[in-house]
Design an enzyme around this catalytic site. Sequence first.
Site: not given
Ligand code: CP
Ligand code: NVA
Length: 305
Positions: A102, A129, A132, A224, A264, A292
């Site tokens: 990530r 993502h 997701q 989101d 999400c 997920r």
């Molecule tokens: N939706 C999602 O990816 O959640 P987290 O940021 O908690 O992993």
């Molecule tokens: N768009 C958000 C998604 C979190 C799962 C971010 O990147 O923070």
Amino acid sequence: MKDFITLSDWSTKELWGLIDLAVHLKFEWKSGGNRPIMHGKTLAMVFEKPSLRTRVSFEVAMKQLGGDAIRIGPDEVGLGKRESVADVARVLAVYTQGIMARVFDHEYVLELAKWADVPVINGLSDAHHPCQAMGDMLTIYEHFGRLERLKIAYVGDGNNVAASLVLAAAHFGMQFTIASPDGYMLSEEALEAAAPIAERNGGKIEVFNDPVKAVEGADIIYTDTWVSMGQEKETAQRMDMLKPYQVNKELVDKADKYAIVMHCLPAHRGHEITDDVADGTHSVIFPQAENRLHMQKAILVELLG
Ligand code: CP
Ligand code: NVA
């Protein structure tokens, strides 16, 4: 070496394969447990940003499949700071059978994939993502019994989640509409990548400013956060610009009577979604979060199994 970086790298057939596999692994898990397909395998999970769902679902997925996972936080690895991304990739590939990362800069996940000779999974970058979006397709498929020709309306910031969602919708022949204010629209790059995929699969993509236009007759409303991780300095301006894009009861009433509402998570209740909608009869946000786990298992089995 196959990686899972964006949904444009995978064929529609392969993505359908992931849905089928996730359905199977979910059924298997609920019928008493998964076979130990990941026995002796370890997943490295590199995080430059916080996570609840991605971290826990990947770790639990590996364990339920008989393998193991290690979380490596930003203070430990210092991706590109303490050590180059290329060196991190080559070292992790010596110890583990797969890397989930990530990151902020999407280039970092591409760089990891370039240097690691184990599969690399994008657990969210500033641009995409994909895990997701595939978990979300599983949720929609379970709910409606199909994906093709459903209308999914994304309301709010045209961010990483929206970029992966438009690609998923294009692969599965869905009608994708998005409503965002100017300056917060989905990137041209994401729209251009999705357009030919949608055309091949009978999908359709429409971009609006007006959220009411986007959700008209929608089967799925999706939103989101207005402030993604790393954008905290822009909070005041984003809140102001995105305020008219709140998913509230009034907006949900404009969609199909049987529409589902997705997010999400994490949700910022009272901002992009109201409490009554997040906890209301249209909401599927917690089954969505559960899926997920089942989708991560499918991705892991496909790449590391
Ligand atoms: N939706 C999602 O990816 O959640 P987290 O940021 O908690 O992993
Ligand atoms: N768009 C958000 C998604 C979190 C799962 C971010 O990147 O923070």
